[in-house]
Every structure is written in C-alpha cells, then in structure tokens.
Design a protein around this motif. Structure first.
Motif, mmCIF file in Angstrom:
data_model
loop_
_atom_site.group_PDB
_atom_site.id
_atom_site.type_symbol
_atom_site.label_atom_id
_atom_site.label_comp_id
_atom_site.label_asym_id
_atom_site.label_seq_id
_atom_site.Cartn_x
_atom_site.Cartn_y
_atom_site.Cartn_z
ATOM 1 N N UNK A 41 6.308 15.806 -12.929
ATOM 2 C CA UNK A 41 5.452 15.547 -12.024
ATOM 3 C C UNK A 41 5.267 14.004 -11.496
ATOM 4 N N UNK A 42 5.317 13.763 -10.319
ATOM 5 C CA UNK A 42 5.325 12.187 -10.201
ATOM 6 C C UNK A 42 3.856 11.807 -9.745
ATOM 7 N N UNK A 43 3.769 10.267 -9.374
ATOM 8 C CA UNK A 43 2.534 9.949 -8.850
ATOM 9 C C UNK A 43 1.752 10.733 -7.734
ATOM 10 N N UNK A 44 2.586 10.962 -6.859
ATOM 11 C CA UNK A 44 2.105 11.901 -5.517
ATOM 12 C C UNK A 44 1.420 13.015 -6.062
ATOM 13 N N UNK A 45 1.643 13.576 -7.334
ATOM 14 C CA UNK A 45 1.089 14.759 -7.689
ATOM 15 C C UNK A 45 -0.312 14.305 -8.140
ATOM 16 N N UNK A 105 -10.150 11.164 3.035
ATOM 17 C CA UNK A 105 -9.116 11.569 4.082
ATOM 18 C C UNK A 105 -7.669 10.849 3.828
ATOM 19 N N UNK A 106 -7.769 9.495 3.481
ATOM 20 C CA UNK A 106 -6.447 8.881 3.110
ATOM 21 C C UNK A 106 -5.834 9.652 1.841
ATOM 22 N N UNK A 107 -6.524 10.307 0.993
ATOM 23 C CA UNK A 107 -6.023 10.994 -0.300
ATOM 24 C C UNK A 107 -5.572 12.421 0.243
ATOM 25 N N UNK A 108 -6.509 12.951 1.013
ATOM 26 C CA UNK A 108 -5.843 14.536 1.679
ATOM 27 C C UNK A 108 -4.638 14.117 2.487
ATOM 28 N N UNK A 109 -4.621 13.338 3.148
ATOM 29 C CA UNK A 109 -3.405 13.036 4.124
ATOM 30 C C UNK A 109 -2.186 12.845 3.027
ATOM 31 N N UNK A 110 -2.268 12.041 2.066
ATOM 32 C CA UNK A 110 -1.113 11.835 1.175
ATOM 33 C C UNK A 110 -0.821 13.018 0.530
ATOM 34 N N UNK A 111 -1.698 13.959 0.175
ATOM 35 C CA UNK A 111 -1.814 15.065 -0.475
ATOM 36 C C UNK A 111 -0.961 16.188 0.306
ATOM 37 N N UNK A 112 -1.321 16.083 1.664
ATOM 38 C CA UNK A 112 -0.761 17.228 2.264
ATOM 39 C C UNK A 112 0.761 16.543 2.989
ATOM 40 N N UNK A 113 0.884 15.404 2.859
ATOM 41 C CA UNK A 113 2.352 15.020 3.356
ATOM 42 C C UNK A 113 3.192 15.421 2.036
ATOM 43 N N UNK A 114 2.678 15.145 0.829
ATOM 44 C CA UNK A 114 3.408 15.322 -0.340
ATOM 45 C C UNK A 114 3.710 16.984 -0.256
ATOM 46 N N UNK A 115 2.665 17.684 -0.023
ATOM 47 C CA UNK A 115 3.146 19.067 0.157
ATOM 48 C C UNK A 115 4.142 19.390 0.976
ATOM 49 N N UNK B 9 3.390 4.293 -1.909
ATOM 50 C CA UNK B 9 2.279 5.174 -1.651
ATOM 51 C C UNK B 9 0.984 4.178 -1.148
ATOM 52 N N UNK B 10 0.966 3.109 -1.888
ATOM 53 C CA UNK B 10 -0.134 2.099 -1.361
ATOM 54 C C UNK B 10 0.342 1.786 0.157
ATOM 55 N N UNK B 11 1.452 1.490 0.344
ATOM 56 C CA UNK B 11 1.711 1.015 1.797
ATOM 57 C C UNK B 11 1.363 2.151 2.826
ATOM 58 N N UNK B 12 1.817 3.442 2.357
ATOM 59 C CA UNK B 12 1.587 4.535 3.373
ATOM 60 C C UNK B 12 0.091 4.665 3.601
ATOM 61 N N UNK B 13 -0.729 4.413 2.352
ATOM 62 C CA UNK B 13 -2.235 4.420 2.622
ATOM 63 C C UNK B 13 -2.705 3.286 3.488
ATOM 64 N N UNK B 14 -2.051 2.254 3.318
ATOM 65 C CA UNK B 14 -2.722 0.902 3.966
ATOM 66 C C UNK B 14 -2.362 1.395 5.358
ATOM 67 N N UNK B 15 -1.224 1.807 5.613
ATOM 68 C CA UNK B 15 -0.969 2.117 7.179
ATOM 69 C C UNK B 15 -1.793 3.264 7.651
ATOM 70 N N UNK B 16 -2.307 4.082 6.982
ATOM 71 C CA UNK B 16 -3.179 5.099 7.488
ATOM 72 C C UNK B 16 -4.367 4.465 7.701
ATOM 73 N N UNK B 17 -5.009 3.700 6.686
ATOM 74 C CA UNK B 17 -6.343 3.027 6.892
ATOM 75 C C UNK B 17 -6.106 1.928 7.922
ATOM 76 N N UNK B 18 -5.142 1.089 7.886
ATOM 77 C CA UNK B 18 -5.032 0.196 9.208
ATOM 78 C C UNK B 18 -4.791 0.745 10.367
ATOM 79 N N UNK B 19 -4.904 2.026 10.530
ATOM 80 C CA UNK B 19 -4.637 2.426 11.849
ATOM 81 C C UNK B 19 -6.009 2.461 12.865
#
Lengths: 423, 288
Positions: A41-45, A105-115, B9-19
């Motif tokens: 598992x990578x850090x997205x998990x 929400x930032x985390x949940x979006x990343x979690x969903x995009x990972x899925x 990941x950090x970039x993706x998050x900042x892009x989301x947050x920065x929106x």
C-alpha cells in the motif's frame, strides 16, 4: 467477520474471564493489530486513517463549540465571535473546526480519487464503495448545515439558495422545502433544526464509517497492483506496520492543517460571512464553500430546459445525478483490471477527469457571466459537466471492452521481489 | 517514487484547496501595504494601534459602533496595550446603559463593551439612510479581488496573504476624489454619473459611497510616542493607523495565535521526522 484465525491468547485470569463473556480484546487484536494488510500500500492509502482522524477532530471540537454557541438568529453570529474572543482556547478550537471541514473534504476527495484510480470499487468491494459514497453524502449535508450556523451573510444566502434546490422537485418539493426550513423562508426555525441535525449527523457518519470498515475487513484492502492477496507472503499485520505508517501520514497531514488554523484561518472561507445575516441585502456573489464548488458548477451549468423539464428542475437532476452516479460506478466500469497502473488508455481519461473536476470547482467560484480562458463560464461549465457524466456513463463502460491492458503480475509479492518481471 | 507521490499528493490537495478565489463585484484590486502584522512572525505595532484607536475614537466612533470590543481588550497584551489605569479612566468617561444601576446608567468599567455612538438605530437611519456598519469584525468582512491563477500563492508560506481587509480599508479611506475621473465608465460605456448624495471613491464597489471623506490632514493631533518619535499627521497616516487598529479589533489575539502556530508547526515537523524514522526502522525488515 473475516476468515483468518485469531492469534489472541488471554494474558491474565481477568482477560480470560472477560474473553469468555465479551471477547472485545480478541476482537481488537484481530481487527486492529493482526489484520493482514497488503504490504504494497502506498501513501494514497493513508487517507482512510486520516479521514477517521478528521472525523474525531471534528466531533471533539464540535462538542466543545456547542457548549458556547447560541442557535438563535440575533445571538448566533456574536456567540461565534464570543468563542473566538473570550472562550479559553476558543479561537483555536473554532478555527480547527472551520478549517477542519476543509481538510476533511480535501482528504475525502483524495480518498475517493484514489479509489477511482485503483479500481477499489470493483468486485468484491462494491458495498464498501457504496457505503463510502453514502458517507460522502452525509458529510456534504453535515458541512452544509454547519456552514449555516455562524449566521453570516454567506451562511444565510447559501442556506436560502441550496434549500431552494429541494423546492424545484415537482409536487412534493414545496412541502419538503417548508419542512426543511421550518417556515416559508430561512429563519430562526431553520437555524435551530440545522443546529440539531448538525449535531446528530456526525454520529450517523461514525456509524456508517463502522460499516465501511467492516465492509473493508471482509474482502481486505485493495492495493496499488490490484491483484488480490494470494498468500501470507503478500501481507503484513496491520500493527505495527500500518499503524505507524498511518500515524506518520496523519502527522504530516496536520502540518498544512495547522498552517491554515494558525496563520490563515479565514482564507478558506468567504469575507462576507463576517457580516451578520441580513435577509434584506443579497451579496454580490453567492458562493458556496470550495468543497461544494464542482457540484455547484454542475447545478448552474444547466441553464436550459428539455421538453417538460424546466432549467431549474433539470439542473437539480444533474446536480443529484452527479452524486447518484457514483453509487453505480462498480457496475459502470466494465474493465476486469482494477488498478489504473495497468490501463494505458484509462490513465488519460482519468487524468482528464481530475483536471475537469478541478476546473468545475474554479467555474463554480466564477461569476456566472464571466469568461475563463476565453470561454464563457456558462459554456465552459456545460463542457465540463458533459465530461463529468461522460466519464462515468460512456468512458468507463466502453473502455473495459476496447482497452488492451498491460499484463498483471501474478501476485503482490512478484513485482516487489522481482521488479524486472513486472515490466 | 514515493517522494514524488507525496509531492503529487500535496500538489493535488493544494490545487483543491486553492480552488476558491474570492471574487467581488466590480471591486478594484488595491495596493498591498507593508503591515507589521503580516507574515508568520507578524505582530501589531503598539504605537500604531494607540494612534489608530485615537483616530477611531475621535473620527469614526461618532457614527460607527464596535459592539464586540470591550474596554479591557485595550489593555490586553498583543493589542494597543494601554495601561489598566488609562483604560479604567477611559471607560469611566462613558455612560453605560444598565437597568440594574440607579437611574439606569452608570460610568463604564473594564468589562463593558464599547458603548456605541450614543445614537439609536432609528436616528442613524433617519440621518444616513442606513445604520453605518459596526467596526468589530469589519476588517475581516472586507477583501480585495485576486487574479487567476496568482491567488494560489496567497495560500502558501512566504507568499501568504491575509491582509486584504486592512488593505481595502486603507485604500477606501484614501480613495476619495472631488470630481469623477473622466476615465470611469458605466458597464455600457456611458460616462459614470454620481447619484445624488453620494461621494466618488475609486475603491468602493460601484464607486458611489454614502460616507463622505471622513478625515482631513491635521484633523487628529497625535502625541509623540514614548521614545519621542512622531509620524506625519496626514490622511494617509491616519488611514493606515485606523486600518491596523480595525484589524486588531477584528482579530485581537492574532499575535498569540501566530506565536502558538510557530510552536505547533515546529513540533509537528519534528514529530513527523521522528515517526518517519521509526516507521522506516520497523519496515526495514519487510521486503516491499
């Protein structure tokens, strides 16, 4: 709940006594320590653990805030300021809760995009995915109601605009709208019921999270390769390997979190929310919180009617459809290969989907009559909305039939132990 | 590989947050002033807040209230830091409406909130057409538009920007013109005409503001600071001082917040480093 045997041996007479009556320690050992987890598992998990952490943060800070908050239209705005100014540690607790919503929400979006990338929704994890989408819907509802509580201008007008969505539904829409608002307009009754529900829903979320984790522990984790676990060689016990990795990720996640809480606590919100709600003055632009913007853009993109559907109802249908479609992703994606890493064409469509989603967020924040990159916001929103739905309804179903996927490794350990063989 | 994923990941998050850029209707971008309270080490300039309070009291407070500010706040650390005796004397100058007191009124004490303008809301509406906005959190209720895509920089250390409110207030107070400039046009291209009873302001959205230019050079007489230093007694300086004071009023604990933030950030970075070392050590026995 899962097939593997428990390795728990009660260490004392008291533990033995308890284990015969309520095997809670055995349960904890099995599910929180021994649980076999793919070792790749990578850090997205780690965002699953981060989300659990965020839920706890929001509930704890929220309970404290509720001790000092007054849900009454004349007092609510100043009671939030009272928390910031006079309550011990209040400014940090309040900022943590408000920024926490954004981080959640930032985390949940990343979690969903990972899925979505690694095909975590595919057989046998459909129920796991559906419960996840349900949590997302509950989160959206909770966050929306929470945003109304400070009773600023944006709170009030967001509540007015968003509850109106329900009113667009034929026949039952208006009665439901009045039930939701507790009257004909957004007022004290609305604030009171939103406060009540905002306190209730997080515990409903916690319950669905428990189901979500249960549904995870039956088939076990998906992994970046997308090949099921074949033997114990492919897994490590959850503790200490993933407890440590998740804890590290949580602490790293707290760095930007703290950055916003302590240095930019207001930047994720809207300046207008520092003006007390006033039903007589409409803000120049009513903008929802950033995490709703993509869906708000979809709602606004539909400025035309089709047949008997007027633009308002059609917009609401698209808005609701943009979330409902997520429930069906496990069956819309026809590809047998889970991980996007082995799907060369999928990768491009997926990348475009991510960019498209961020673009929708930007369009949601733009003035409706504006121009972005030389295209009117209205047209640009339509294009992005079309791709959002096309990704789920056209690309995913067709790609599974026509895409030539890369060969999969035979097991998780194979690419780990012999990296050359995987290529 | 892993590192690149973390960065992604950090970039993706900042892009989301920065929106979420802040857009304001017809608002004009304002110049950024070098505030002492900007940045991660920012603190309020005590002398400036004291001057700003003087401007607020002598000029603004006759029409604008500040119902969230208590007298005691004026003596708290990180603010104007008047002595407690000074603030007590100041509070006593005001009459506070208190139904429990004899005659319904009593002199103010430290715990009292700023008493307001002394006019009722109805009187104010009769005089001005509206109730002039309360100043308590006004500095956070105003901002300045940020252009795409540079607004993203506002979110990051080093380029963070959270001073749009005081910048806007300073620009507004110095943005009055006697005559409507010729280059100001309506949306349809016709020359801009000022409605009756309004004043032209370059930075006010729509340019027609109900408040006349509130200050003139030399209007407020500043005493020299303790170290003998003086500042010019100009509208520009008054406006700068009162904008800083309004930021303090909106965010009286800003200094303490930022100082705590530095400690928290330092702790988190060190803790993350230690955890990473432990995690690596534990995982070193696993081939992965």
């Amino acid at each position: 709940m899962s097939s593997h045997e428990s390795s728990y041996v009660p260490g004392s007479a008291v533990e033995k006594w308890l284990d015969d009556r309520l095997p809670i320690i055995r349960w904890g050992k099995t599910h929180m320590m021994d649980f076999p987890t793919p070792k790749n598992l990578n850090y997205w998990w780690t965002f699953g653990a981060i989300l659990a952490f965020m839920l706890v943060v929001q509930i704890i800070t929220g309970i404290i805030l509720a001790m000092h908050y007054t849900p009454q239209v004349d007092l609510a705005f100043n009671s939030v300021e009272h928390i910031r100014r006079d309550v011990n540690g209040g400014r940090i607790i309040q900022a943590t809760h408000a920024v926490g919503a954004s981080m959640f929400f930032a985390a949940v979006y990343i979690h969903m995009f990972r899925g979505l990338f690694f095909g975590s929704y595919k057989q046998p994890r459909e129920v796991l995915w559906i419960l996840g989408v349900l949590i997302f819907v509950l989160m959206v509802t909770t966050a929306f109601m929470g945003y109304v509580l400070p009773w600023g201008q944006m709170s009030y007008w967001a509540a007015t605009v968003i509850t109106e969505i329900v009113g667009a539904v034929p026949v039952v829409g208006n009665p439901i709208l009045q039930l939701l608002r507790g009257g004909f307009g957004v007022d004290n009754a609305t604030l009171n019921r939103f406060f009540s529900l905002h306190y209730l829903l997080p515990f409903v979320i916690a319950a669905v999270v428990a189901l979500h984790i249960w549904a995870l522990h039956v088939p076990g984790n998906n992994n970046p390769v997308g090949v099921e676990v074949k033997s114990s060689r492919d897994t490590v016990p959850f503790h200490p390997y993933y407890t440590l990795k998740d804890l590290f990720a949580i602490v790293v996640f707290c760095i930007p979190f703290a950055w916003f809480v302590f240095f930019l606590p207001d930047i994720l919100g809207h300046a207008d929310n520092y003006i007390m709600a006033n039903s007589q003055v409409t803000p120049a632009h009513i903008v929802p919180e950033w995490y709703f913007l993509p869906f708000y853009a979809i709602l606004r993109a539909i400025d035309f009617g089709i047949l008997f559907l007027d633009s308002k109802l059609l917009g609401v249908l698209f808005f609701a459809g943009s979330i409902v479609v997520l429930f069906f992703v496990p069956w819309l994606d026809t590809s047998k290969v889970r991980s996007g890493s082995f799907r060369p064409i999928f990768k491009w469509f997926y990348g475009l989907f991510v960019v498209n989603f961020i673009m929708l967020a930007y369009l949601g924040a733009s003035a409706a009559d504006g121009v972005v990159l030389g295209i009117s916001v209205a047209d640009f929103s339509k294009i992005c909305t079309a791709y959002y739905f096309a990704y789920f309804l056209v690309v995913l179903p067709l790609l599974g039939r026509f895409e030539r996927t890369k060969p999969l490794p035979t097991s998780i350990s194979e690419p780990v132990l012999a990296p050359a063989a995987a290529e | 590989m892993k590192m690149s994923k973390i960065i992604l990941g950090a970039l993706a998050m900042s892009a989301l947050l920065g929106a979420s850029p802040s857009f304001a209707a017809e608002a004009v971008a304002v110049k950024r002033e070098p505030w002492t309270f900007a940045g991660i080490f920012g603190t309020y300039d005590r002398n400036q807040l004291q001057r700003g309070f003087q401007v607020f009291r002598e000029v603004c407070a006759s029409c604008h209230g500040a119902n969230l500010m208590a007298f005691r706040n004026l003596a708290e650390p990180g603010g104007p830091e008047f002595s407690e005796a000074q603030v007590k004397a100041l509070a006593a100058e005001y009459e506070i409406v208190d139904p429990a007191a004899e005659g319904g009124k009593r002199p103010g004490i430290l715990a009292d909130r700023w008493p307001g303008t002394g006019q009722s809301e109805a009187d104010q509406v009769a005089a001005f057409g509206i109730v002039p906005p309360d100043f308590s959190v006004l500095a956070k209720a105003r901002g300045t538009p940020q252009s795409f895509p540079w607004f993203i920089l506002n979110y990051f250390p080093g380029t963070a920007y959270a001073e749009g409110g005081p910048d806007y207030i300073h620009a507004l107070l110095t943005g009055y013109e006697e005559e409507v400039p010729a280059d100001i046009k309506n949306a349809d291209g016709t020359p801009f005409t000022l409605p009756e009873g309004k004043y032209f302001n370059e930075y006010f959205p729509g340019h027609a503001i109900g408040m006349p230019s509130p200050m003139t050079d030399g209007q407020v007489v500043y005493a020299a600071a303790e170290d003998g230093s003086t500042v010019p007694q100009t509208v520009d300086q008054y406006s700068r001082d009162v904008s800083a004071f309004m930021m303090w009023m909106a965010e009286p604990h800003l200094v303490a917040r930022k100082q705590a933030g530095l400690q928290v950030m330092l702790f988190l970075v060190l803790f993350a480093g230690l955890l990473y070392a432990v995690k690596r050590r534990v995982w070193s026995k696993i081939e992965h």
